[in-house]
Design a protein around this motif. Structure first.
Motif, PDB file in Angstrom:
ATOM      1  N   VAL A  53       0.834  -1.199   0.000  1.00  0.00           N
ATOM      2  CA  VAL A  53       0.000   0.000   0.000  1.00  0.00           C
ATOM      3  C   VAL A  53       0.870   1.252   0.000  1.00  0.00           C
ATOM      4  CG1 VAL A  53      -1.710   1.307   1.325  1.00  0.00           C
ATOM      5  CG2 VAL A  53      -1.945  -1.165   1.092  1.00  0.00           C
ATOM      6  N   LEU A  54       1.943   1.242   0.793  1.00  0.00           N
ATOM      7  CA  LEU A  54       2.840   2.397   0.820  1.00  0.00           C
ATOM      8  C   LEU A  54       3.463   2.647  -0.545  1.00  0.00           C
ATOM      9  CD1 LEU A  54       4.782   1.846   4.195  1.00  0.00           C
ATOM     10  CD2 LEU A  54       2.673   3.125   3.803  1.00  0.00           C
ATOM     11  N   GLY A  55       3.907   1.590  -1.209  1.00  0.00           N
ATOM     12  CA  GLY A  55       4.606   1.747  -2.478  1.00  0.00           C
ATOM     13  C   GLY A  55       3.732   2.211  -3.616  1.00  0.00           C
ATOM     14  N   PHE A  56       2.422   2.010  -3.507  1.00  0.00           N
ATOM     15  CA  PHE A  56       1.519   2.424  -4.583  1.00  0.00           C
ATOM     16  C   PHE A  56       1.467   3.943  -4.743  1.00  0.00           C
ATOM     17  CE2 PHE A  56      -0.657  -1.802  -4.718  1.00  0.00           C
ATOM     18  CZ  PHE A  56      -0.493  -2.004  -6.082  1.00  0.00           C
ATOM     19  N   SER A  57       2.046   4.685  -3.780  1.00  0.00           N
ATOM     20  CA  SER A  57       2.111   6.134  -3.961  1.00  0.00           C
ATOM     21  C   SER A  57       3.017   6.508  -5.123  1.00  0.00           C
ATOM     22  CB  SER A  57       2.621   6.810  -2.685  1.00  0.00           C
ATOM     23  OG  SER A  57       3.940   6.358  -2.378  1.00  0.00           O
ATOM     24  N   ASN A  58       3.870   5.571  -5.556  1.00  0.00           N
ATOM     25  CA  ASN A  58       4.773   5.832  -6.681  1.00  0.00           C
ATOM     26  C   ASN A  58       4.412   4.998  -7.906  1.00  0.00           C
ATOM     27  OD1 ASN A  58       7.537   4.801  -8.083  1.00  0.00           O
ATOM     28  ND2 ASN A  58       7.683   6.981  -7.554  1.00  0.00           N
ATOM     29  N   SER A  59       4.475   3.686  -7.748  1.00  0.00           N
ATOM     30  CA  SER A  59       4.228   2.814  -8.900  1.00  0.00           C
ATOM     31  C   SER A  59       4.043   1.382  -8.405  1.00  0.00           C
ATOM     32  CB  SER A  59       5.401   2.878  -9.882  1.00  0.00           C
ATOM     33  OG  SER A  59       6.588   2.408  -9.265  1.00  0.00           O
ATOM     34  N   ALA A  60       3.627   0.509  -9.307  1.00  0.00           N
ATOM     35  CA  ALA A  60       3.476  -0.905  -8.961  1.00  0.00           C
ATOM     36  C   ALA A  60       4.838  -1.529  -8.657  1.00  0.00           C
ATOM     37  CB  ALA A  60       2.793  -1.647 -10.103  1.00  0.00           C
ATOM     38  N   LEU A  61       5.874  -1.053  -9.329  1.00  0.00           N
ATOM     39  CA  LEU A  61       7.208  -1.578  -9.060  1.00  0.00           C
ATOM     40  C   LEU A  61       7.669  -1.208  -7.654  1.00  0.00           C
ATOM     41  CD1 LEU A  61       9.399  -3.207 -10.466  1.00  0.00           C
ATOM     42  CD2 LEU A  61      10.401  -1.064 -11.284  1.00  0.00           C
ATOM     43  N   GLN A  62       7.385   0.044  -7.239  1.00  0.00           N
ATOM     44  CA  GLN A  62       7.717   0.458  -5.877  1.00  0.00           C
ATOM     45  C   GLN A  62       6.897  -0.318  -4.858  1.00  0.00           C
ATOM     46  OE1 GLN A  62      10.154   2.978  -4.842  1.00  0.00           O
ATOM     47  NE2 GLN A  62       9.769   1.647  -3.082  1.00  0.00           N
ATOM     48  N   ALA A  63       5.636  -0.619  -5.199  1.00  0.00           N
ATOM     49  CA  ALA A  63       4.792  -1.420  -4.308  1.00  0.00           C
ATOM     50  C   ALA A  63       5.390  -2.803  -4.110  1.00  0.00           C
ATOM     51  CB  ALA A  63       3.382  -1.511  -4.865  1.00  0.00           C
ATOM     52  N   PHE A 119      -4.960  -0.890   9.509  1.00  0.00           N
ATOM     53  CA  PHE A 119      -5.020   0.496   9.047  1.00  0.00           C
ATOM     54  C   PHE A 119      -4.833   0.619   7.534  1.00  0.00           C
ATOM     55  CE2 PHE A 119      -4.198   1.554  13.507  1.00  0.00           C
ATOM     56  CZ  PHE A 119      -4.993   2.672  13.673  1.00  0.00           C
ATOM     57  N   ALA A 120      -4.550  -0.478   6.843  1.00  0.00           N
ATOM     58  CA  ALA A 120      -4.277  -0.411   5.401  1.00  0.00           C
ATOM     59  C   ALA A 120      -5.443   0.177   4.602  1.00  0.00           C
ATOM     60  CB  ALA A 120      -3.903  -1.793   4.882  1.00  0.00           C
ATOM     61  N   PRO A 121      -6.711  -0.187   4.861  1.00  0.00           N
ATOM     62  CA  PRO A 121      -7.806   0.443   4.100  1.00  0.00           C
ATOM     63  C   PRO A 121      -7.869   1.962   4.300  1.00  0.00           C
ATOM     64  CG  PRO A 121      -8.579  -1.544   5.198  1.00  0.00           C
ATOM     65  CD  PRO A 121      -7.218  -1.261   5.741  1.00  0.00           C
ATOM     66  N   ILE A 122      -7.574   2.431   5.525  1.00  0.00           N
ATOM     67  CA  ILE A 122      -7.582   3.882   5.770  1.00  0.00           C
ATOM     68  C   ILE A 122      -6.456   4.548   4.990  1.00  0.00           C
ATOM     69  CG2 ILE A 122      -7.315   5.652   7.557  1.00  0.00           C
ATOM     70  CD1 ILE A 122      -8.523   3.668   9.540  1.00  0.00           C
ATOM     71  N   SER A 123      -5.261   3.933   5.012  1.00  0.00           N
ATOM     72  CA  SER A 123      -4.135   4.490   4.273  1.00  0.00           C
ATOM     73  C   SER A 123      -4.438   4.530   2.780  1.00  0.00           C
ATOM     74  CB  SER A 123      -2.882   3.647   4.546  1.00  0.00           C
ATOM     75  OG  SER A 123      -1.790   4.115   3.800  1.00  0.00           O
ATOM     76  N   LEU A 124      -5.025   3.465   2.247  1.00  0.00           N
ATOM     77  CA  LEU A 124      -5.361   3.415   0.830  1.00  0.00           C
ATOM     78  C   LEU A 124      -6.418   4.457   0.470  1.00  0.00           C
ATOM     79  CD1 LEU A 124      -4.714   1.860  -1.760  1.00  0.00           C
ATOM     80  CD2 LEU A 124      -6.555   0.261  -1.172  1.00  0.00           C
ATOM     81  N   PHE A 125      -7.369   4.660   1.363  1.00  0.00           N
ATOM     82  CA  PHE A 125      -8.415   5.664   1.133  1.00  0.00           C
ATOM     83  C   PHE A 125      -7.807   7.060   0.971  1.00  0.00           C
ATOM     84  CE2 PHE A 125     -11.106   8.927   3.133  1.00  0.00           C
ATOM     85  CZ  PHE A 125     -12.195   8.907   2.261  1.00  0.00           C
ATOM     86  N   PHE A 126      -6.885   7.432   1.871  1.00  0.00           N
ATOM     87  CA  PHE A 126      -6.276   8.757   1.785  1.00  0.00           C
ATOM     88  C   PHE A 126      -5.305   8.854   0.607  1.00  0.00           C
ATOM     89  CE2 PHE A 126      -7.769   9.172   6.168  1.00  0.00           C
ATOM     90  CZ  PHE A 126      -8.257  10.469   6.138  1.00  0.00           C
ATOM     91  N   LEU A 127      -4.715   7.729   0.201  1.00  0.00           N
ATOM     92  CA  LEU A 127      -3.868   7.746  -0.981  1.00  0.00           C
ATOM     93  C   LEU A 127      -4.679   8.111  -2.226  1.00  0.00           C
ATOM     94  CD1 LEU A 127      -1.200   7.129  -2.472  1.00  0.00           C
ATOM     95  CD2 LEU A 127      -1.924   4.728  -2.556  1.00  0.00           C
ATOM     96  N   ILE A 128      -5.902   7.602  -2.294  1.00  0.00           N
ATOM     97  CA  ILE A 128      -6.747   7.856  -3.464  1.00  0.00           C
ATOM     98  C   ILE A 128      -7.385   9.235  -3.421  1.00  0.00           C
ATOM     99  CG2 ILE A 128      -8.826   7.069  -4.679  1.00  0.00           C
ATOM    100  CD1 ILE A 128      -8.138   4.227  -3.694  1.00  0.00           C
ATOM    101  N   THR A 129      -7.804   9.672  -2.229  1.00  0.00           N
ATOM    102  CA  THR A 129      -8.624  10.887  -2.137  1.00  0.00           C
ATOM    103  C   THR A 129      -7.838  12.147  -1.795  1.00  0.00           C
ATOM    104  OG1 THR A 129      -9.125  10.442   0.195  1.00  0.00           O
ATOM    105  CG2 THR A 129     -10.633   9.533  -1.460  1.00  0.00           C
ATOM    106  N   ALA A 130      -6.743  12.038  -1.022  1.00  0.00           N
ATOM    107  CA  ALA A 130      -6.071  13.253  -0.541  1.00  0.00           C
ATOM    108  C   ALA A 130      -5.183  13.884  -1.607  1.00  0.00           C
ATOM    109  CB  ALA A 130      -5.248  12.947   0.706  1.00  0.00           C
ATOM    110  N   GLN A 131      -4.516  13.062  -2.415  1.00  0.00           N
ATOM    111  CA  GLN A 131      -3.623  13.566  -3.455  1.00  0.00           C
ATOM    112  C   GLN A 131      -2.545  14.499  -2.881  1.00  0.00           C
ATOM    113  OE1 GLN A 131      -3.773  12.495  -6.700  1.00  0.00           O
ATOM    114  NE2 GLN A 131      -5.353  11.116  -5.941  1.00  0.00           N
TER     115      GLN A 131
END
Length: 287
Positions: A53-63, A119-131
């Motif tokens: 989940v953390l790595g998806f902020s950059n790319s699938a390779l980082q994930a 906490f992963a769903p919360i982190s993913l939610f803010f990754l998608i919505t907060a930008q």
């Protein structure tokens, strides 16, 4: 394989519901290798999923890279700090075996990992919505710190339970003190007292007050053992050491997030500190 995964999921529930049973198992050294293996699987899988989940902020390779690096961070920190905890407790009388110390720390890591995954769903939610990369990074640093504090509470509770068990065992093994009996009171002779008719009456001796005497087999209250408190003090020092090693190792293994728009990097050059980067990110977010 399916049975092993099922047992790893069950050990998570047991850690949260039956912690006293876990402490007893560690104290008695029952099936610790199996328990440690189950916790290793569950914690590694939980941390790997959160790392993705953390790595998806950059790319699938980082994930994919963070999927491997986040479990590696926790396990490498454990390998670096375990000998210190073991030797600290030998010096101050806790008498833990290496396997007991390993199992106790794995309880901490497993609780931290499972709560982090929650906490992963919360982190993913803010990754998608907060930008906002700065907000996303600080949010996840806060999540990891919070879950680590909860996990470390399990560590202190387990060490305290082990110390109490060892103190009770030492008290039970100590020889009972010799019985103490009160000395018998000296006899008081009777006194002759003349009455009005010329006869002599014998007066009874005055009653002798008997002070209460402790039961001959009663043990005195045990004095407090300084080893337990010293062991807990060193445990808190070790926790600080564990935190410093973990944060510096995280800085060495970065990036876990990966800045959006930048090329993928497996590792970055070593420079700066974790804490300076956190304060710099806070300044960018506030400013």
């Amino acid at each position: 394989m399916a049975s092993s995964a099922g047992n790893s999921l069950l050990v998570i529930e047991r850690l949260l519901r039956d912690r006293d049973g876990i402490w007893r198992q560690i104290i008695e050294e029952r099936d610790l290798k199996q328990l440690t293996g189950q916790m290793l699987i569950s914690s590694a899988l939980s941390l790997a999923l959160y790392g993705a989940v953390l790595g998806f902020s950059n790319s699938a390779l980082q994930a994919a890279a963070s999927f491997v690096k986040l479990p590696l961070l926790f396990l490498a920190t454990l390998a670096i700090c375990l000998p210190t905890l073991y030797l600290f407790n030998l010096v101050f009388g806790a008498k833990l075996s290496v396997l007991q110390a390993l199992t106790l720390i794995m309880v901490t890591i497993t609780v931290t990992a499972v709560l982090t995954l929650a906490f992963a769903p919360i982190s993913l939610f803010f990754l998608i919505t907060a930008q906002s990369y700065a907000f996303f990074k600080l949010l996840n640093v806060a999540i990891l710190m919070l879950t680590a504090l909860v996990g470390l509470r399990f560590l202190t509770a387990g060490m305290r339970a082990i110390n109490e068990h060892q103190e009770k065992a030492a008290l039970a093994a100590a020889p009972a003190p010799a019985p103490v009996e009160a000395p018998a009171p000296a006899p008081v002779p009777a006194q002759a007292v003349p009455n009005g008719d010329g006869a002599v009456a014998v007066a009874a001796p005055p009653a002798v007050h008997q002070w209460p005497v402790a039961h001959p087999h009663q043990r005195p209250a045990p004095a407090p053992r300084p080893e337990g408190s010293a062991s807990m003090t060193l445990l808190y020092i070790w926790i600080l050491l564990f935190g410093f090693v973990g944060t510096q190792l995280a800085w060495t293994l970065r990036p876990f997030f990966g800045s959006p728009g930048k090329d993928f990097q497996l590792f970055r050059s070593i420079g700066g500190t974790f804490y300076a980067d956190v304060f710099e990110t806070i300044g960018r977010l506030v400013g």
